[in-house]
Design a protein around this motif. Structure first.
Motif, PDB file in Angstrom:
ATOM      1  N   GLU A 476       1.075  -1.067  -0.183  1.00  0.00           N
ATOM      2  CA  GLU A 476      -0.357   0.162  -0.020  1.00  0.00           C
ATOM      3  C   GLU A 476       0.802   1.195  -0.487  1.00  0.00           C
ATOM      4  O   GLU A 476       1.003   2.077  -1.038  1.00  0.00           O
ATOM      5  CB  GLU A 476      -0.872  -0.212   1.165  1.00  0.00           C
ATOM      6  N   ALA A 477       1.540   1.341   0.875  1.00  0.00           N
ATOM      7  CA  ALA A 477       2.775   2.131   0.811  1.00  0.00           C
ATOM      8  C   ALA A 477       4.144   2.594  -0.410  1.00  0.00           C
ATOM      9  O   ALA A 477       3.580   4.004  -0.588  1.00  0.00           O
ATOM     10  CB  ALA A 477       4.152   1.745   2.223  1.00  0.00           C
ATOM     11  N   LEU A 478       4.700   1.956  -0.726  1.00  0.00           N
ATOM     12  CA  LEU A 478       4.384   1.842  -1.891  1.00  0.00           C
ATOM     13  C   LEU A 478       3.860   2.508  -2.847  1.00  0.00           C
ATOM     14  O   LEU A 478       4.241   2.939  -3.992  1.00  0.00           O
ATOM     15  CB  LEU A 478       5.437   0.666  -2.485  1.00  0.00           C
ATOM     16  N   ALA A 479       3.042   1.728  -3.484  1.00  0.00           N
ATOM     17  CA  ALA A 479       1.894   2.118  -4.400  1.00  0.00           C
ATOM     18  C   ALA A 479       2.045   4.250  -4.387  1.00  0.00           C
ATOM     19  O   ALA A 479       1.520   4.643  -5.045  1.00  0.00           O
ATOM     20  CB  ALA A 479       0.676   1.884  -4.131  1.00  0.00           C
ATOM     21  N   ARG A 480       1.210   4.271  -2.641  1.00  0.00           N
ATOM     22  CA  ARG A 480       0.962   5.765  -2.905  1.00  0.00           C
ATOM     23  C   ARG A 480       2.344   6.870  -3.637  1.00  0.00           C
ATOM     24  O   ARG A 480       2.041   7.551  -3.843  1.00  0.00           O
ATOM     25  CB  ARG A 480       1.404   6.050  -1.363  1.00  0.00           C
ATOM     26  N   ASP A 481       3.575   6.355  -3.806  1.00  0.00           N
ATOM     27  CA  ASP A 481       4.426   6.947  -3.752  1.00  0.00           C
ATOM     28  C   ASP A 481       4.979   6.851  -5.824  1.00  0.00           C
ATOM     29  O   ASP A 481       5.784   7.564  -5.976  1.00  0.00           O
ATOM     30  CB  ASP A 481       5.855   6.191  -3.505  1.00  0.00           C
ATOM     31  N   ALA A 482       4.303   5.811  -6.619  1.00  0.00           N
ATOM     32  CA  ALA A 482       4.122   5.655  -7.481  1.00  0.00           C
ATOM     33  C   ALA A 482       3.165   6.352  -8.580  1.00  0.00           C
ATOM     34  O   ALA A 482       2.911   6.834  -8.069  1.00  0.00           O
ATOM     35  CB  ALA A 482       3.828   4.225  -7.460  1.00  0.00           C
ATOM     36  N   ASP A 483       3.375   6.591  -9.555  1.00  0.00           N
ATOM     37  CA  ASP A 483       3.287   7.520 -10.927  1.00  0.00           C
ATOM     38  C   ASP A 483       1.481   6.796 -11.128  1.00  0.00           C
ATOM     39  O   ASP A 483       0.564   7.230 -11.464  1.00  0.00           O
ATOM     40  CB  ASP A 483       3.812   7.988 -12.037  1.00  0.00           C
ATOM     41  N   ALA A 484       1.739   5.300 -11.509  1.00  0.00           N
ATOM     42  CA  ALA A 484       0.867   4.346 -11.295  1.00  0.00           C
ATOM     43  C   ALA A 484       0.955   3.222 -11.349  1.00  0.00           C
ATOM     44  O   ALA A 484       2.187   2.710 -10.904  1.00  0.00           O
ATOM     45  CB  ALA A 484       0.872   4.526 -13.295  1.00  0.00           C
ATOM     46  N   VAL A 485      -0.434   2.655 -10.969  1.00  0.00           N
ATOM     47  CA  VAL A 485       0.091   1.124 -10.565  1.00  0.00           C
ATOM     48  C   VAL A 485      -0.452  -0.080 -11.000  1.00  0.00           C
ATOM     49  O   VAL A 485      -1.800  -0.083 -11.881  1.00  0.00           O
ATOM     50  CB  VAL A 485      -1.017   1.474  -9.043  1.00  0.00           C
ATOM     51  N   VAL A 486       0.268  -1.033 -11.255  1.00  0.00           N
ATOM     52  CA  VAL A 486      -0.166  -2.400 -11.629  1.00  0.00           C
ATOM     53  C   VAL A 486      -0.750  -3.204 -10.815  1.00  0.00           C
ATOM     54  O   VAL A 486       0.372  -4.207 -10.208  1.00  0.00           O
ATOM     55  CB  VAL A 486       0.330  -2.669 -13.337  1.00  0.00           C
ATOM     56  N   LEU A 487      -2.398  -3.939 -10.514  1.00  0.00           N
ATOM     57  CA  LEU A 487      -2.380  -4.775  -9.369  1.00  0.00           C
ATOM     58  C   LEU A 487      -2.674  -6.061 -10.338  1.00  0.00           C
ATOM     59  O   LEU A 487      -3.146  -6.062 -10.988  1.00  0.00           O
ATOM     60  CB  LEU A 487      -3.083  -4.320  -8.944  1.00  0.00           C
ATOM     61  N   VAL A 488      -1.880  -7.131  -9.582  1.00  0.00           N
ATOM     62  CA  VAL A 488      -1.445  -8.470 -11.177  1.00  0.00           C
ATOM     63  C   VAL A 488      -2.468  -9.216  -9.860  1.00  0.00           C
ATOM     64  O   VAL A 488      -2.361  -9.880  -9.163  1.00  0.00           O
ATOM     65  CB  VAL A 488      -0.685  -8.976 -11.145  1.00  0.00           C
ATOM     66  N   LEU A 489      -3.987 -10.122 -10.413  1.00  0.00           N
ATOM     67  CA  LEU A 489      -4.737 -10.689  -9.424  1.00  0.00           C
ATOM     68  C   LEU A 489      -5.096 -12.161  -9.952  1.00  0.00           C
ATOM     69  O   LEU A 489      -5.374 -11.475 -10.748  1.00  0.00           O
ATOM     70  CB  LEU A 489      -5.727 -10.119  -9.172  1.00  0.00           C
ATOM     71  N   GLY A 490      -5.604 -13.121  -9.544  1.00  0.00           N
ATOM     72  CA  GLY A 490      -6.274 -14.032  -9.905  1.00  0.00           C
ATOM     73  C   GLY A 490      -5.979 -15.156  -8.845  1.00  0.00           C
ATOM     74  O   GLY A 490      -5.985 -15.225  -8.350  1.00  0.00           O
ATOM     75  N   GLU A 491      -5.789 -15.632  -9.670  1.00  0.00           N
ATOM     76  CA  GLU A 491      -5.685 -17.358  -9.506  1.00  0.00           C
ATOM     77  C   GLU A 491      -4.020 -18.157  -9.986  1.00  0.00           C
ATOM     78  O   GLU A 491      -3.556 -17.949 -11.537  1.00  0.00           O
ATOM     79  CB  GLU A 491      -6.380 -18.850  -9.891  1.00  0.00           C
ATOM     80  N   SER A 492      -3.337 -19.198  -9.648  1.00  0.00           N
ATOM     81  CA  SER A 492      -1.706 -19.483  -9.562  1.00  0.00           C
ATOM     82  C   SER A 492      -2.943 -20.628 -11.309  1.00  0.00           C
ATOM     83  O   SER A 492      -3.509 -21.178 -10.857  1.00  0.00           O
ATOM     84  CB  SER A 492      -1.679 -20.379  -8.453  1.00  0.00           C
ATOM     85  N   SER A 493      -1.687 -20.618 -11.900  1.00  0.00           N
ATOM     86  CA  SER A 493      -2.185 -21.942 -13.542  1.00  0.00           C
ATOM     87  C   SER A 493      -1.973 -23.020 -12.782  1.00  0.00           C
ATOM     88  O   SER A 493      -2.966 -24.387 -13.474  1.00  0.00           O
ATOM     89  CB  SER A 493      -1.242 -21.902 -14.225  1.00  0.00           C
ATOM     90  N   ASP A 494      -1.492 -23.302 -11.640  1.00  0.00           N
ATOM     91  CA  ASP A 494      -1.829 -24.841 -10.845  1.00  0.00           C
ATOM     92  C   ASP A 494      -2.907 -25.204 -10.176  1.00  0.00           C
ATOM     93  O   ASP A 494      -3.165 -25.457 -10.173  1.00  0.00           O
ATOM     94  CB  ASP A 494      -0.532 -25.633 -10.543  1.00  0.00           C
ATOM     95  N   ARG A 495      -3.880 -23.854  -9.927  1.00  0.00           N
ATOM     96  CA  ARG A 495      -5.137 -23.921  -9.405  1.00  0.00           C
ATOM     97  C   ARG A 495      -5.890 -24.104 -10.705  1.00  0.00           C
ATOM     98  O   ARG A 495      -7.321 -23.982 -10.084  1.00  0.00           O
ATOM     99  CB  ARG A 495      -5.204 -22.630  -8.653  1.00  0.00           C
ATOM    100  N   THR A 496      -5.614 -24.442 -11.838  1.00  0.00           N
ATOM    101  CA  THR A 496      -6.453 -24.366 -12.630  1.00  0.00           C
ATOM    102  C   THR A 496      -6.393 -25.757 -14.137  1.00  0.00           C
ATOM    103  O   THR A 496      -5.174 -26.112 -13.471  1.00  0.00           O
ATOM    104  CB  THR A 496      -6.303 -23.384 -14.151  1.00  0.00           C
ATOM    105  N   GLY A 497      -6.957 -26.219 -14.375  1.00  0.00           N
ATOM    106  CA  GLY A 497      -6.905 -27.363 -15.465  1.00  0.00           C
ATOM    107  C   GLY A 497      -8.155 -28.302 -14.625  1.00  0.00           C
ATOM    108  O   GLY A 497      -9.045 -28.065 -14.036  1.00  0.00           O
ATOM    109  N   GLU A 498      -6.982 -29.503 -14.999  1.00  0.00           N
ATOM    110  CA  GLU A 498      -7.568 -30.771 -14.482  1.00  0.00           C
ATOM    111  C   GLU A 498      -7.640 -30.998 -13.287  1.00  0.00           C
ATOM    112  O   GLU A 498      -6.671 -30.923 -12.481  1.00  0.00           O
ATOM    113  CB  GLU A 498      -7.218 -32.181 -14.911  1.00  0.00           C
ATOM    114  N   ALA A 499      -8.929 -31.680 -12.329  1.00  0.00           N
ATOM    115  CA  ALA A 499      -8.876 -31.859 -10.924  1.00  0.00           C
ATOM    116  C   ALA A 499      -8.926 -30.331 -10.259  1.00  0.00           C
ATOM    117  O   ALA A 499      -8.602 -30.452  -8.801  1.00  0.00           O
ATOM    118  CB  ALA A 499      -7.721 -32.610 -10.304  1.00  0.00           C
ATOM    119  N   GLU A 500      -8.686 -29.414 -10.702  1.00  0.00           N
ATOM    120  CA  GLU A 500      -8.790 -27.744 -10.147  1.00  0.00           C
ATOM    121  C   GLU A 500      -9.966 -26.897 -10.315  1.00  0.00           C
ATOM    122  O   GLU A 500     -10.369 -25.984 -10.545  1.00  0.00           O
ATOM    123  CB  GLU A 500      -8.392 -27.168 -11.101  1.00  0.00           C
ATOM    124  N   SER A 501     -11.199 -27.925  -9.337  1.00  0.00           N
ATOM    125  CA  SER A 501     -12.375 -27.496  -9.529  1.00  0.00           C
ATOM    126  C   SER A 501     -12.144 -26.285  -8.443  1.00  0.00           C
ATOM    127  O   SER A 501     -11.685 -26.257  -7.742  1.00  0.00           O
ATOM    128  CB  SER A 501     -13.815 -28.187  -9.471  1.00  0.00           C
TER     129      SER A 501
END
Ligand code: NOJ
Length: 759
Positions: A476-501
């Motif tokens: 949070e603190a680092l974001a405050r000082d930057a000119d722009a923010v890229v937030l990468v969200l989602g799921e790890s790829s090994d939580r997708t695919g077969e048997a990953e309901s």
């Protein structure tokens, strides 16, 4: 030892059919091919035939009585027809040499592997690739994958996965082309063509597999392997079309699904594999079991023993036993005095030999693989460039308020948040067996490389699946000082695919906290959420509160570079959603091609279809995706407003790039059969076309629709075109369209008789 097969090839090099190999996939075998295969088959013992039907797993992978594939003795004695999980020219050569030079008949082995979205060069996961709505791209990606894989000894891939999926809880949605049968069909055919090309005997071609036959995507509750209840009509109109398209494109093999459909497991279903697949769809290629799919018939409760399971699978038409070894183990005892079973084994063996023949393996058992060729074609600058281009086309811009994107090149400092940003393994996506994370470009690396003068400050803040929120304050603190923010969200790829309901499609608590706190801290600055995920996620807060959202899926080897191309504006986003995004898990299944019901949603009337705690619309509709430019659609023009059933109709629409940038647009055409003898979808995708438009330019995009496009399965399950009104909708996504109507006149046209009765 000079083997029989080698002998027959050598002896009849004059009579051996011209160029080695035969037609692709399901085309009828030529006479010379048939003669060759039949004469070889007539020399095999029952055990040797079953050897041809046995796929042996690489060491450490075996599940049944089969010994590991590395076993020279097993190959020498003809107990192995194919191998799964071994690649590399030297390794495969060593085993092939034993098969060809030391076994009694010298029949070459098929080397198989799941080459799903690239071999060493990793392309976007199939769902992402589908978002490109670019079949030519999918075909060329598959061709590159086949070129790399064959150079490394592989002759058989278990792709494309063509399962229609309308439930994002199901982890395998990432492996397919989403929810719509038309896109699924076009992509299926393109990928088959890429893997197999015009001739399987081409050294850069490999056998493709359409899987999982059929209805796997309908597993109850999105739980992998769970049973599926599918009506006959839905089965034929929704789940089968991509298989039909793959077969029409010549796919060489088909894999049955794990999931029982209406109580009948496909590995034992005579109806599914013989009546539908071979009978109605005309498939003549190989049917390969899924991993342990035959033995699982015992757990399904339709066979008491693995021996019974083997007989059921053979009778249903499963030719190759992928990993279980139960064919070799238990069929000899049953087949000796059972001529019917024996002739089914003969037919299955014939199909295996035919596939080997078509691949040209009786002439070149190594199919042109060599370490030198592999070094030349694998992960080169050109394949990386192709992966980057493919990745760019697969990215979908979901929101861009106040033109937050593209980010200015003058940005001095960029804050990057979310552990996925540094996760190169996730960037590659699930099903990467040979691709290496160290060869993939993470989001963080891509952003750093894009603008070396910019200071990129990274703090994970929160890991995708962890509950820990301790590191959020620093982020949070680092974001405050930057000119722009890229937030990468989602799921790890090994939580997708077969048997990953997943039971929840919402972001886990820590990621949501990170998003909320960083967004608050950086209010007023350009904030971009980049999603990395293999399925639609329910992100209502992000959609409401963050100015820009980019769906990046898992883009493969060039993920970070392609994403940077989009974020800094080197390329205008052009991908479109191949699947509907829900507002909440509770809306699932939610998809475009639903029927209207007798009480379609009406906010003014409580007694209509919908929820009392959530809007009935999706968060993002099918086909949605923004651009850095804007497009204007003209009226929809039809070649006629009346056609006879069986005639084609032409549709055209003018599209203008009204913005200041050159860009691609995916022009989409949807269809509705307004009144029919059964309820038809409110809209279904009927055609699409990706076009490049310079700023200010107009292009007129034309489509032709024929009887098949207007057809459906009627009350008698005949495929028909009925007279009556139709509406066509053209637009930039499924919810923003212009429309035109036409009428089909005359009698009902029957394209196909009633389907074989479901069993
Ligand atoms: C199981 C999967 O269901 C199938 O898609 C895959 O091809 C096989 N395993 C082989 O890895």
């Amino acid at each position: 030892m000079l083997s029989l097969a080698a002998l027959s090839v050598a002896a009849c090099s004059a009579s051996h059919p011209g160029p080695p190999g035969g037609p692709v996939g399901s085309a009828p075998a030529g006479a010379r091919e048939t003669r060759f295969v039949d004469s070889l088959l007539s020399t095999l013992t029952l055990e040797e035939e079953l050897g041809q039907l046995t796929m042996s797993p690489a060491e450490g992978l075996q599940t049944g009585p089969t010994r590991p594939a590395g076993s020279a003795a097993q190959i020498r004695s003809g107990q192995v027809g194919s191998i799964i999980g071994i690649w590399g020219a030297d390794r495969t050569h060593a085993l092939q040499r034993i098969a060809v030079e030391e076994s009694r008949h010298g029949i070459p082995i098929l080397f198989s592997l799941d080459v799903i979205h690239g071999f060493r060069t990793v392309f976007p996961v199939p769902l992402a690739e589908a978002a490109s709505f670019d079949p030519a791209l999918a075909q060329s990606n598959a061709r590159i994958a086949a070129t790399e894989a064959t150079a490394n000894g592989i002759t058989w891939t278990f792709a494309p996965m063509v399962d229609i999926a309308r439930d994002p809880r199901w982890g395998r949605i990432v492996e397919g082309s989403g929810e719509e049968p038309y896109l699924g069909s076009v992509m299926a055919a393109a990928r088959v063509r890429g893997f197999q090309d015009a001739r399987l005997s081409d050294s850069a071609s490999m056998l493709a597999t359409a899987k999982h036959f059929a209805g796997y995507g309908a597993s109850e509750g999105g739980r992998d392997y769970a049973t599926a209840e599918i009506s006959e009509r839905t089965f034929w109109s929704t789940y089968l079309p991509p298989f039909r398209a793959a077969i029409d494109a010549g796919v060489g093999s088909v894999m049955p699904s794990f999931s029982a459909v209406n109580g009948s497991p496909p590995h034992a279903s005579v109806w599914m594999l013989r009546d539908v697949l071979r009978g109605r769809l005309g498939f003549e290629g190989l049917v390969v079991s899924d991993w342990t799919g035959i033995m699982e018939l015992v757990k399904h409760g339709v066979a008491a023993t693995s021996g019974e399971a083997a007989q059921l699978a053979m009778r249903a038409g499963v030719d190759v036993d992928m990993s279980d070894g139960v064919y070799s183990d238990s069929l000899p005892a049953h087949a000796r005095d059972n001529p019917e079973l024996r002739s089914e084994i003969d037919a299955a063996t014939r199909r295996v030999l035919r596939a080997k023949y078509e691949l040209g393996l009786f002439s070149d058992p190594y199919h042109g693989a060599s370490e030198a060729r592999a070094a030349r074609v694998t992960l080169t600058a050109a394949t990386r460039a192709a992966a980057r281009a493919a990745a760019r086309e697969s990215i979908v811009l979901l929101k861009n308020e106040r033109a937050t994107l593209p980010l200015s090149r003058d940005i001095k400092s960029l804050a990057v948040r979310g552990a996925l940003a540094a996760d190169a393994k996730s960037a590659m996506g699930s099903w990467t067996i040979v691709g290496q994370a160290r060869e993939a470009v993470s989001v963080l690396d891509g952003l750093r490389r894009a603008n070396p003068a910019m200071r990129v400050r990274y703090a994970a803040g929160a890991a995708p699946e962890a509950a820990d929120t301790n590191e959020i304050s620093e982020a949070e603190a680092l974001a405050r000082d930057a000119d722009a923010v890229v937030l990468v969200l989602g799921e790890s790829s090994d939580r997708t695919g077969e048997a990953e309901s997943r039971a929840f499609l919402e972001l886990p608590f820590a990621q949501l906290q990170l998003a909320q706190r960083v967004t608050r801290a950086a209010r007023g600055k350009p904030i971009v959420v980049v999603l990395m995920n293999g399925r639609p996620l329910a992100i209502p807060w992000i959609a409401d509160s963050v100015p820009a959202i980019v769906e990046s899926w898992y883009l493969g080897s060039e993920h970070g570079n392609a994403l940077a191309d989009i974020l800094f504006g080197a390329y205008s986003p052009s991908g479109k959603l191949p699947v509907t995004f829900p507002r909440a898990t509770g809306q699932v299944p939610i998809y475009l091609a639903h029927t209207n019901t007798g009480r379609p949603h009406n906010p003014e009337d409580g007694y209509t279809s919908g929820y009392n705690d959530l809007p009935e619309t999706p968060l993002f509709p099918y086909g949605f995706g923004l651009s850095y430019t804007t497009f204007r659609y003209g009226d929809v023009h039809l070649s006629s407003d009346r056609i006879r059933a069986g005639d084609s109709i032409g549709v055209s629409v003018a599209v203008t790039n009204t913005g200041a940038r050159d860009a691609d647009e995916v022009v989409q055409l949807y269809l509705r059969d307004d009144v029919a003898s059964v309820a038809r979808p409110v809209r279904q995708l009927a055609r699409f076309q990706r076009v490049h438009l310079r700023a200010g330019a107009t292009d007129t995009v034309s489509f032709m629709l024929g009887a098949r496009d207007l057809s459906f399965y009627d009350l008698q399950m005949r495929r028909v075109v009925e007279p009556g009104g139709f509406t066509l909708f053209a637009g930039t996504n499924s919810a923003e369209t212009k429309e035109a109507r036409f009428v089909v006149v005359g009698d009902t046209l029957v394209l196909e008789p009633s389907t074989p009765r479901m069993q």
